[in-house]
Each structure stands twice: as C-alpha cells, then as structure tokens.
Scaffold this active site. Sequence first.
Site, PDB file in Angstrom:
ATOM      1  N   ARG A   1      48.398  44.520  42.926  1.00 43.89           N
ATOM      2  CA  ARG A   1      49.035  43.637  43.901  1.00 43.89           C
ATOM      3  C   ARG A   1      49.309  44.339  45.226  1.00 43.89           C
ATOM      4  NH1 ARG A   1      51.726  44.766  39.438  1.00 43.89           N
ATOM      5  NH2 ARG A   1      53.792  45.716  39.438  1.00 43.89           N
TER       6      ARG A   1
ATOM      7  N   GLU B   1      38.215  37.348  33.075  1.00 43.40           N
ATOM      8  CA  GLU B   1      37.837  36.307  34.041  1.00 43.40           C
ATOM      9  C   GLU B   1      36.744  36.819  34.976  1.00 43.40           C
ATOM     10  OE1 GLU B   1      40.933  37.231  33.355  1.00 43.40           O
ATOM     11  OE2 GLU B   1      42.288  35.503  33.254  1.00 43.40           O
TER      12      GLU B   1
ATOM     13  N   LYS C   1      39.964  46.189  39.632  1.00 39.35           N
ATOM     14  CA  LYS C   1      40.452  47.568  39.532  1.00 39.35           C
ATOM     15  C   LYS C   1      39.959  48.199  38.223  1.00 39.35           C
ATOM     16  CE  LYS C   1      44.688  50.248  39.300  1.00 39.35           C
ATOM     17  NZ  LYS C   1      46.134  50.303  39.406  1.00 39.35           N
TER      18      LYS C   1
ATOM     19  N   LYS D   1      47.138  38.118  27.056  1.00 37.38           N
ATOM     20  CA  LYS D   1      45.724  38.525  27.049  1.00 37.38           C
ATOM     21  C   LYS D   1      45.289  38.861  25.622  1.00 37.38           C
ATOM     22  CE  LYS D   1      45.603  40.780  31.603  1.00 37.38           C
ATOM     23  NZ  LYS D   1      45.441  42.047  32.287  1.00 37.38           N
TER      24      LYS D   1
ATOM     25  N   HIS E   1      58.163  17.137  53.708  1.00 37.02           N
ATOM     26  CA  HIS E   1      57.879  15.793  53.179  1.00 37.02           C
ATOM     27  C   HIS E   1      57.667  15.836  51.678  1.00 37.02           C
ATOM     28  CE1 HIS E   1      57.624  14.206  57.256  1.00 37.02           C
ATOM     29  NE2 HIS E   1      57.141  15.403  57.546  1.00 37.02           N
TER      30      HIS E   1
HETATM   31  O1  F6P Z   1      46.777  40.645  34.589  1.00 38.45           O
HETATM   32  C1  F6P Z   1      47.425  41.173  35.689  1.00 38.45           C
HETATM   33  C2  F6P Z   1      46.542  42.101  36.470  1.00 38.45           C
HETATM   34  O2  F6P Z   1      46.438  43.315  35.829  1.00 38.45           O
HETATM   35  C3  F6P Z   1      47.054  42.272  37.883  1.00 38.45           C
HETATM   36  O3  F6P Z   1      48.045  43.218  37.983  1.00 38.45           O
HETATM   37  C4  F6P Z   1      45.805  42.591  38.610  1.00 38.45           C
HETATM   38  O4  F6P Z   1      45.945  42.417  39.992  1.00 38.45           O
HETATM   39  C5  F6P Z   1      44.858  41.592  37.983  1.00 38.45           C
HETATM   40  O5  F6P Z   1      45.237  41.558  36.629  1.00 38.45           O
HETATM   41  C6  F6P Z   1      43.392  41.898  38.108  1.00 38.45           C
HETATM   42  O6  F6P Z   1      43.083  43.127  37.539  1.00 38.45           O
HETATM   43  P1  F6P Z   1      41.724  43.863  37.859  1.00 38.45           P
HETATM   44  O7  F6P Z   1      41.671  44.121  39.312  1.00 38.45           O
HETATM   45  O8  F6P Z   1      41.747  45.110  37.045  1.00 38.45           O
HETATM   46  O9  F6P Z   1      40.593  42.957  37.434  1.00 38.45           O
END
Ligand code: F6P
Length: 539
Positions: free
Chosen positions: A261, A206, A200, A506, A377
């Site tokens: 989300r 990452e 987004k 972060k 289980h």
């Molecule tokens: O760190 C949480 C968050 O902001 C989530 O709410 C979101 O889904 C995820 O990181 C990934 O964010 P982005 O789509 O901006 O990479």
Amino acid sequence: MDSIVARLKQAAHDTAATDIRAHFLADRDRFLSHHAWFEDLLFDYSKTPVNATIMALLEELAEKAGVASRREAMFEGGIINTTEGRAVLHTALRNRSNRPVLVDGKDVMADVNMVLRAMGGFSEGIRTGAIAGSTGKPITDVVNIGIGGSDLGPAMTTLALAPFHDGPRLHYVSNIDGAHIADTLKIVNPETTLFIIASKTFTTIETMTNAMTARSFIAKALGETAVKHHFAAVSTALDKVAQFGIDSSRVFGFWDWVGGRYSIWSAIGLPLMIAIGRDNFHDFLSGAHAMDNHFRSAPLSGNIPMLLGLIGFYQRSILGYGSRAVIPYDQRLSRFAAYLQQLDMESNGKGVKLDGSAVDGASGPVVWGEPGTNGQHAFFQLLHQGTDIVPVEFMIAKHGFEADLRHQHELLISNCLAQSQALLKGRTLEEALAQLRGQGMAAEKAAAIAPHRVFTGNRPSITFVYDKLTPYALGRLIALYEHRVFVEGVLYGINSFDQWGVELGKELATGLLPVVQGKKGTDDLDSSTAGLIDALRIS
Ligand code: F6P
C-alpha cells in the site's frame, strides 16, 4: 500513556471543550491559531473539537508514545515492521536528495535510482513508439494487472492526473471476476496493447489468473512468439517473474521494505509514468519528498501530518467516532477514498499491539468517501442529521484546470465551504420555526415540521486547500496521509506495516475451491457455507 489518555478523556467530557461553535464565539479569530501552511497547502483544523488543553495533552501523548523516535527509525531504515522483520522505506523511493539510506549497512539509493532510470527508459520507449508491439505498431493501450497496492495507487493517480496524461490509454484490471478482464480485452487491440503484471509477491491469485488470461489473449491473436513484446512485470520476486516468461529487460524490481500500500513510488508507478511521462513522475516523487522533509523537521505546532494524526487519534480513540469521511471537492480524486481505505484500514485495522497484547480501546476507524458535490446528494443527509457523528475531511484546489469553466469552480468552492459551515453551525429549533413561519406556514404545521429541519451542528471537519492538483501536489497529499496513518499507528501502539488480517480468507478460499468445483463434499463445512455452495454449484 494511560494517565494522559485518562486526562484526555476527562478533558473531552467537559462539553465546553468539544463545543466547536462555542470556540468560534469565544474566539472570533480561531482560524488564525488553528491552521497551518506547508508551501501552498493549507490545513484548517479550526472546525474540530479541540482546545489548548486537549492539544497540549495530545502533544504530551505523542512524546510519551515515542512518535518522533519511531519516525526517525522509519526514515533511517530501522526494522520497525517487527512481525515481518522488515524496514519500512517508501520514503527512500522518493528521496530526491539522494542522502544515503542504509538497510543492513547498504545504501539503497543506488538501486532505487537504477530502477527509476530503467522505468524512465522503458516508459519513454513506449510513449515515443520506439518500443512497439510484435507487429511493429506503437503501443496505444496499457493494461495494468494487479490488485490492492499494485492497482489502487496507479489507478487512483492516473485518474487524478488526467490533465497531464499524454501517453497511451491506461486500463486497470484487478478483480478475479472474469468480467473485469473480459470487458477490458473487448476494447483493446492485441497488436497495440502492453500488459504490465504488477505484483509484489507474484503469487496473488487474482493477478496470476488475470495474467494467464491476458497471455492467452495475446498468444491466440498474435502467436506465442509475440508474448514477449506485449508483457512487462513489476515485482520483488524476480525468480517468479522469470518463470512466467517475461523478458528480463522488461522487469522492474522493488524490495521487501516497500509495503504494497506504499508502493506507488516504486516501479508499481510504471503505468503512471507511462501515462504522464518521466518528468511529471519525478515531480510526483518530489512532492512526496517535500512532505517527508516537512514531517521530519517541522515543529509539532505547524507539522501537518502530526496534527492530522493527533486529531485523528483523538476523534477515534477519545471521542469514539468510528468512521471518517474523506470528501475531495475534486472530481479527479474520485478514487482517493478507495486508495485511503487500503492505506489506512490495512495499516491500522489491528486488534493487537506491538507487544502482543490486545489494543485497549480503539484502533483505526472506517475510512470512506466520495467526491463532492456528488456525496451531498447521497449520504450527506446522515452526516448532517444522523445519530452518529462522522468527522469529515474536505479537500479542494484553489484553481481548476478548466479555465473556461471558472464559474463551475466557484460553485464547487462555495459548496465545499457551505458543507463544513453547515456541519459546524447547524440550525436550532427556533431558527427552523422562524424560517417556516417566515415562509408563511401556519403555526401548528410549522411546529410539527420544524423538528425535522433541525441540524445539531457542532460536527467536526477539516479542510485542505491546495493551489492545483499537479503531480507535485498529489505526491505531497498522498505522503501526508501516509504519515498521518503512521502517527495514529504509533499512538495505537500497533504495527501499521503488516497485514495478517487478509490471510485467513485467502487460505479458506483455496480450501473451498475443490468443494465449489464439486471435487470434494460439503460435510466438513458449517451449514451456512454448505447451503450457499449447494445454491452456487454449477452441475
Ligand atoms: O491481500 C493484501 C495484499 O497483500 C496487499 O497488501 C497488497 O497490496 C495486495 O495484496 C497485492 O499483493 P501483491 O502485490 O503481492 O500481488
């Protein structure tokens, strides 16, 4: 509100109210008055500790908290995410009626449909081979690089809809741990692989790091000029995508009024669309849209997300149950609990109310789960005999897709129902003793063993039944859970749509990187972190 909560607490202290077994004894037809249907979706809440008084009080609470008016505000594009000054309009993404939805006076449906069409064209191109890799070979593998909402939604739904998956193979890479992308790159051929960079914000460390690794993989194998043929992006930050160098014809946008989300319905769903095709993806949206209409218009007594939210709030805030387990008796929903963890815990894991004051009492519970029968289980021991009560939400399809394995589906159904029955009924000391004696055990030994075989019973569960896990049914199920989180969030008095709680870690990680790299000393750190860094630092 406080007085209703106090009355609810009082009502719940009356043990007769929460004695679920007694409710069934007093009313043999309890199921009839404690279930609801929406289309082929059955919601059975008869095995929860509620009675008419409690349900009436919960209804009063919902009214007082303004659930209905906040619901309207959400659907109508009101700025209900007040801490970020945003509307919350994932419902517009699946608004198959195309009824206008205004944000700042502008109908967003034209943009929504434009992106949906662009996704349709691109996904069909990939699926048919009309859009190929740099050497002209059709795409056989799609790797989605994203995390959180940019990963969990498409990953969970791709798995859930495996019987509809007739497009290229899908892979999901999320973790910054290099192992994740390395293991994926080992099994794909660069010539026939498309990477979708899903973020987004297009800043998430990452995703950006994994995207650069993927870029090098393609450039090394096929040359720099090949990169544009092997990448697509999904983001709200179109300027940042352009800087990364992805061709604008392969960039699919969405908007700040879509929370991460809640983004599976947006272009974040592109990998799912590539997997199952445009028409199935539209069915997925239609299922969610049907649930939106139900949530918005059904009277409370038959409104499934409302009832689920009210009971969820009651079990968490009034009865104090700290977690809930979601157990799909549907192997393909094996990532559903992980998906719900973000949906529910990122939304309602808050300690401050909308007005800035502290939440009094509790907010959202811990959500967890695994598919049945596997969980039986593993952790079901605790559900049945542990000292904490964990409400369980079961879900099961009437029909599996494996028609030739009908006997296995029958076993699955009987196991699912047996678990909710066992949670309800339990087993008394007398019953345990009688059973052991009946098996020929000596009286003294039976007396010693019997207490270990007692189940308190009276443990709450909800069961959902749906006909079959189709795209439509899955869309409806996810939307149902989104709305339950909404209802509970309103009752807690919080903003379910921000996620400031993820920020501090972060920030600190950014500050720690130079220390980990040995460019900075550990003097300013607490001794635990400094000690750990000493142990982890590579010289
Ligand atoms: O760190 C949480 C968050 O902001 C989530 O709410 C979101 O889904 C995820 O990181 C990934 O964010 P982005 O789509 O901006 O990479």
